[in-house]
Design a protein around this motif. Sequence first.
Motif, PDB file in Angstrom:
ATOM      1  N   GLY A  13       0.797  -1.216   0.000  1.00 21.62           N
ATOM      2  CA  GLY A  13       0.000   0.000   0.000  1.00 21.62           C
ATOM      3  C   GLY A  13       0.829   1.265   0.000  1.00 21.62           C
ATOM      4  O   GLY A  13       1.745   1.419   0.807  1.00 21.62           O
ATOM      5  N   SER A  14       0.512   2.150  -0.932  1.00 19.19           N
ATOM      6  CA  SER A  14       1.097   3.481  -0.989  1.00 19.19           C
ATOM      7  C   SER A  14      -0.047   4.474  -0.821  1.00 19.19           C
ATOM      8  O   SER A  14      -1.187   4.092  -0.547  1.00 19.19           O
ATOM      9  N   PHE A  15       0.242   5.757  -0.995  1.00 18.60           N
ATOM     10  CA  PHE A  15      -0.829   6.744  -0.852  1.00 18.60           C
ATOM     11  C   PHE A  15      -1.927   6.520  -1.888  1.00 18.60           C
ATOM     12  O   PHE A  15      -3.091   6.847  -1.644  1.00 18.60           O
ATOM     13  N   ASP A  16      -1.576   5.939  -3.022  1.00 18.79           N
ATOM     14  CA  ASP A  16      -2.601   5.632  -4.021  1.00 18.79           C
ATOM     15  C   ASP A  16      -3.617   4.626  -3.501  1.00 18.79           C
ATOM     16  O   ASP A  16      -4.773   4.602  -3.948  1.00 18.79           O
ATOM     17  N   ALA A  17      -3.194   3.793  -2.552  1.00 26.60           N
ATOM     18  CA  ALA A  17      -4.070   2.753  -2.015  1.00 26.60           C
ATOM     19  C   ALA A  17      -5.110   3.307  -1.045  1.00 26.60           C
ATOM     20  O   ALA A  17      -6.019   2.583  -0.626  1.00 26.60           O
ATOM     21  N   LEU A  18      -5.001   4.584  -0.710  1.00 24.46           N
ATOM     22  CA  LEU A  18      -5.985   5.164   0.196  1.00 24.46           C
ATOM     23  C   LEU A  18      -7.388   5.126  -0.399  1.00 24.46           C
ATOM     24  O   LEU A  18      -8.378   5.095   0.330  1.00 24.46           O
ATOM     25  N   ASP A  19      -7.477   5.112  -1.717  1.00 22.34           N
ATOM     26  CA  ASP A  19      -8.796   4.983  -2.350  1.00 22.34           C
ATOM     27  C   ASP A  19      -9.477   3.688  -1.920  1.00 22.34           C
ATOM     28  O   ASP A  19     -10.701   3.643  -1.762  1.00 22.34           O
ATOM     29  N   GLU A  20      -8.697   2.622  -1.752  1.00 21.35           N
ATOM     30  CA  GLU A  20      -9.267   1.356  -1.293  1.00 21.35           C
ATOM     31  C   GLU A  20      -9.758   1.477   0.141  1.00 21.35           C
ATOM     32  O   GLU A  20     -10.791   0.894   0.508  1.00 21.35           O
ATOM     33  N   ALA A  21      -9.032   2.230   0.948  1.00 18.16           N
ATOM     34  CA  ALA A  21      -9.459   2.433   2.339  1.00 18.16           C
ATOM     35  C   ALA A  21     -10.785   3.172   2.394  1.00 18.16           C
ATOM     36  O   ALA A  21     -11.658   2.858   3.214  1.00 18.16           O
ATOM     37  N   TRP A  22     -10.963   4.138   1.490  1.00 18.69           N
ATOM     38  CA  TRP A  22     -12.237   4.869   1.495  1.00 18.69           C
ATOM     39  C   TRP A  22     -13.372   3.923   1.084  1.00 18.69           C
ATOM     40  O   TRP A  22     -14.483   3.999   1.607  1.00 18.69           O
ATOM     41  N   GLY A  23     -13.090   3.028   0.141  1.00 21.52           N
ATOM     42  CA  GLY A  23     -14.098   2.054  -0.250  1.00 21.52           C
ATOM     43  C   GLY A  23     -14.459   1.123   0.889  1.00 21.52           C
ATOM     44  O   GLY A  23     -15.635   0.769   1.089  1.00 21.52           O
ATOM     45  N   ILE A  24     -13.456   0.710   1.655  1.00 26.44           N
ATOM     46  CA  ILE A  24     -13.714  -0.133   2.832  1.00 26.44           C
ATOM     47  C   ILE A  24     -14.525   0.640   3.867  1.00 26.44           C
ATOM     48  O   ILE A  24     -15.437   0.096   4.504  1.00 26.44           O
ATOM     49  N   ASP A  25     -14.196   1.915   4.015  1.00 29.12           N
ATOM     50  CA  ASP A  25     -14.931   2.746   4.971  1.00 29.12           C
ATOM     51  C   ASP A  25     -16.405   2.856   4.580  1.00 29.12           C
ATOM     52  O   ASP A  25     -17.290   2.845   5.449  1.00 29.12           O
ATOM     53  N   GLU A  26     -16.678   2.953   3.290  1.00 27.19           N
ATOM     54  CA  GLU A  26     -18.072   2.989   2.827  1.00 27.19           C
ATOM     55  C   GLU A  26     -18.799   1.703   3.194  1.00 27.19           C
ATOM     56  O   GLU A  26     -19.969   1.733   3.625  1.00 27.19           O
ATOM     57  N   ALA A  27     -18.115   0.571   3.049  1.00 27.03           N
ATOM     58  CA  ALA A  27     -18.732  -0.702   3.421  1.00 27.03           C
ATOM     59  C   ALA A  27     -18.979  -0.767   4.922  1.00 27.03           C
ATOM     60  O   ALA A  27     -20.025  -1.271   5.375  1.00 27.03           O
ATOM     61  N   ALA A  28     -18.040  -0.243   5.696  1.00 30.03           N
ATOM     62  CA  ALA A  28     -18.231  -0.210   7.148  1.00 30.03           C
ATOM     63  C   ALA A  28     -19.430   0.657   7.522  1.00 30.03           C
ATOM     64  O   ALA A  28     -20.162   0.353   8.467  1.00 30.03           O
ATOM     65  N   GLY A  29     -19.615   1.734   6.763  1.00 32.56           N
ATOM     66  CA  GLY A  29     -20.779   2.594   7.011  1.00 32.56           C
ATOM     67  C   GLY A  29     -22.084   1.932   6.629  1.00 32.56           C
ATOM     68  O   GLY A  29     -23.135   2.203   7.224  1.00 32.56           O
ATOM     69  N   GLU A  30     -22.028   1.047   5.641  1.00 32.34           N
ATOM     70  CA  GLU A  30     -23.239   0.348   5.216  1.00 32.34           C
ATOM     71  C   GLU A  30     -23.642  -0.727   6.209  1.00 32.34           C
ATOM     72  O   GLU A  30     -24.835  -0.974   6.418  1.00 32.34           O
ATOM     73  N   TYR A  31     -22.631  -1.355   6.838  1.00 35.13           N
ATOM     74  CA  TYR A  31     -22.907  -2.435   7.791  1.00 35.13           C
ATOM     75  C   TYR A  31     -22.486  -1.976   9.182  1.00 35.13           C
ATOM     76  O   TYR A  31     -21.419  -2.342   9.688  1.00 35.13           O
ATOM     77  N   ARG A  32     -23.322  -1.172   9.807  1.00 39.76           N
ATOM     78  CA  ARG A  32     -22.972  -0.550  11.082  1.00 39.76           C
ATOM     79  C   ARG A  32     -22.937  -1.534  12.251  1.00 39.76           C
ATOM     80  O   ARG A  32     -22.448  -1.190  13.331  1.00 39.76           O
ATOM     81  N   ASP A  33     -23.454  -2.736  12.068  1.00 46.74           N
ATOM     82  CA  ASP A  33     -23.445  -3.718  13.144  1.00 46.74           C
ATOM     83  C   ASP A  33     -22.144  -4.513  13.184  1.00 46.74           C
ATOM     84  O   ASP A  33     -22.009  -5.431  14.002  1.00 46.74           O
TER      85      ASP A  33
END
Length: 245
Positions: A13-33
Motif C-alpha cells: 500500500g502506498s498513498f494511491d491505495a488510500l482509495d481502497e481504504a475509502w471504499g472499505i470505509d463505505e462498506a463499514a458505514g453500510e454495515y454498522r453492526d
Amino acid sequence: MRPYIIANWKMNGSFDALDEAWGIDEAAGEYRDVDVAICPPATLIAPMADELSYAKAGAQDCHQAESGAHTGCLSANMIGEVGGTLAIVGHSERRQDQAETSAIVAEKLIAAQKTGLEAILCIGEPLDVRDAGEAESYVCQQLAESLVGDIDPAMLTVAYEPIWAIGTGRVAGESDIAAMHAACRAQLVERFGDVGAGVRLLYGGSVKGENAPQILAIDDVNGALVGGASLKAETFAPIIAAAAQ
C-alpha cells in the motif's frame, strides 16, 4: 457480541491505495453492526485516521518500550498520537521473521493497552505441529504465554491464524476451526474468569468473500483477520457483509 473484521495490509500500500481504504470505509458505514479496522503500513496510519468515518485505523505492531534506542520501531504512544486505536501484536510473520517470543509479545500487548490501544493478539501453529496432532496444546500454550501480566480483557481481541493457511489458499476445516476456537475460549475463561467469554476470537488464514459466510457461522468465531483479500475494497467488502449476517 459484535463481529469484528480487521484488514492487515502488511507491507503493501502506498498513498494511491488510500482509495481502497475509502471504499472499505463505505462498506463499514453500510454495515454498522460490524466493527471494521484497517492496519496499513505505518506511513498510512495518520492519513487513514484523519479520513475514515466508520472504520478504525491501527498498526501492525508496536514496540514494548515507550521510547529509546530502537531504530525503525514505533511505540504505542506514537501510534496513538497519529490517530491509531489498535495494534496487532504477535503475528506469526513477526514471531518467525523477527524472532519474537511470546514473552516479548506479552510485553508489547501490555504496552499497547497502557497507551489506550486495543491489542489484537495473534496465535497459531505451523504445519508440522498440526500434522503431529498437537495444534490445540501448542496454541493454548502460546496463548497463555502471551497473556502474562496486567492485561485488560476489555481491550483484547485474539486472532487464531494457522500459519500454514496464511496466504496459501489453504483454509482449516470447519471442525478444526471450531475445536481450536473452543479451546481458546476455554483458555480465556480460565485466564480472565467469566469476562473471558466476552473476548472476541477472530479467525485468519486465506479468508475470502467466498468462504467467509461458512467460517463466520462457526461457534466462537467472532470475526476475521484478513490479509490479501483486504487490499481491495471489492474483495474485502463481501467479508464485512458476511459478518453482518
